[in-house]
Motif scaffolding. Structure first.
Motif, PDB file in Angstrom:
ATOM      1  N   GLN A  30      13.840  94.784 -28.549  1.00 22.59           N
ATOM      2  CA  GLN A  30      12.921  93.829 -27.935  1.00 22.59           C
ATOM      3  C   GLN A  30      13.512  93.166 -26.696  1.00 22.59           C
ATOM      4  O   GLN A  30      12.796  92.505 -25.939  1.00 22.59           O
ATOM      5  N   VAL A  32      15.209  90.521 -25.804  1.00 23.52           N
ATOM      6  CA  VAL A  32      14.879  89.135 -25.457  1.00 23.52           C
ATOM      7  C   VAL A  32      16.009  88.453 -24.692  1.00 23.52           C
ATOM      8  O   VAL A  32      15.766  87.559 -23.870  1.00 23.52           O
ATOM      9  N   ARG A 149      17.951  87.676 -32.914  1.00 28.70           N
ATOM     10  CA  ARG A 149      16.835  87.533 -31.982  1.00 28.70           C
ATOM     11  C   ARG A 149      16.035  86.262 -32.274  1.00 28.70           C
ATOM     12  O   ARG A 149      15.723  85.471 -31.365  1.00 28.70           O
ATOM     13  N   GLN A 153      15.592  82.814 -29.947  1.00 31.82           N
ATOM     14  CA  GLN A 153      14.265  82.306 -29.595  1.00 31.82           C
ATOM     15  C   GLN A 153      14.028  80.911 -30.170  1.00 31.82           C
ATOM     16  O   GLN A 153      13.349  80.083 -29.548  1.00 31.82           O
TER      17      GLN A 153
END
Length: 303
Positions: A30, A32, A149, A153
């Protein structure tokens, strides 16, 4: 957003294994906090409390390094950026000495020669290495990446480029244990992560040393006194945080699997067997482990 940008260039050895570095940072699909494409790596970090983006562009014989900080008054010298990049890319690791010393070893020599130039990727800060080691204790890499992750976040430090930044201890110390439990940390891991973050903020634990040679033994002994941190976590932290190449990673399942493949053993290797075998390779035990990791990765691709 006002940003400050500073850059430098580095020469790379002719045998530099770029794919090892890129593969290490591309594990989260992903993307991020890290973005890898072609021969570029962009990574979100915290610099002096502010979000920053570290960009590494790899050329045929070198690398262009750029740091963009979302703070117009942030201080950064070119030497500091160069030192950070050299450490992260493993350019200060004495690979030539290791390969000359063990290149003819009857069990390990062929593997070393096949994987010549292998360097251990190092994370942007010792705190990132320590918190990643805590996250990965006794769970799969996939599960650890997912928690990492969500953790990044949850803290929510985002650079103007759009990348999230791996948080520093100062930001993590402000979290509540429930914040960490919500993103997948166990109760014990959440408490350990908060403890080390608060110790860093208070000055009871010092991980970022200005001297060229950090006091590895002092750091190791201090980390071992913290509840929830054992030898594997310490040695992995010292490897990924400082590039220390002599930590014994005999407790690592992939290291034991790599040794089983190398020695062509039918039965899995036990921790004590692996520890005794690695002892023969001091002061290179962690670098030997990195070669075994790569052997396991190659075997998985061939399977």
């Amino acid at each position: 957003m006002n940003t400050r940008v500073i850059s430098c260039t580095l020469l790379l050895p002719t045998d530099y294994q770029l794919q090892d570095i890129l593969s290490f940072h591309v594990r989260d699909a992903q993307a991020v906090a890290e973005a890898v494409y072609a021969n570029h790596l962009h990574k979100g970090i915290i610099w002096q409390g502010s979000p920053a983006c570290l960009a590494l562009r790899f050329l045929s014989q070198g690398a262009e390094i750029e740091l963009s900080i979302d703070h117009p008054l942030a201080s950064l010298e070119v030497d500091e950026l160069s030192t950070l990049a050299v450490r992260m890319l493993g350019l200060n690791q004495p690979i030539d000495v290791f390969e000359e010393s063990l290149g003819q070893h009857p069990q390990l020599g062929m593997l070393i020669n096949q994987q010549a130039g292998l360097r251990v990727p190092v994370l942007a800060s010792p705190f990132e290495a320590l918190s990643w080691a805590i996250t990965g204790q006794q769970i799969s890499v996939a599960a650890a990446i997912s928690i990492r992750r969500k953790f990044i976040q949850q803290v929510g430090l985002q650079h103007s480029s759009g990348l999230y930044c791996y948080p520093d201890a100062q930001h993590v110390a402000t979290l509540h244990i429930d914040d960490l439990r919500r993103v997948g940390f166990s109760q014990s891991k959440a408490q350990t992560l908060l403890t080390v973050s608060q110790m860093i903020v208070s000055g009871d634990l010092v991980l970022n040393y200005s001297q060229k040679e950090p006091p590895i033994e002092q750091i190791r002994q201090q980390l071992l006194t913290i509840r929830g941190i054992g030898p594997w976590t310490v040695n992995y932290t010292l490897l990924r945080g400082y590039g220390w190449l002599d930590g014994s990673l005999h407790g690592d399942a992939a290291v034991r699997r790599g040794l089983q493949i190398l020695l062509k053993n039918i039965e899995p290797m036990e921790e004590n067997q692996t520890r005794q075998w690695l002892e023969n390779f001091a002061p290179w035990r962690a670098l030997v482990a990195a070669h075994l990791w790569k052997l396991v990765s190659a075997a998985g691709k061939e399977a």
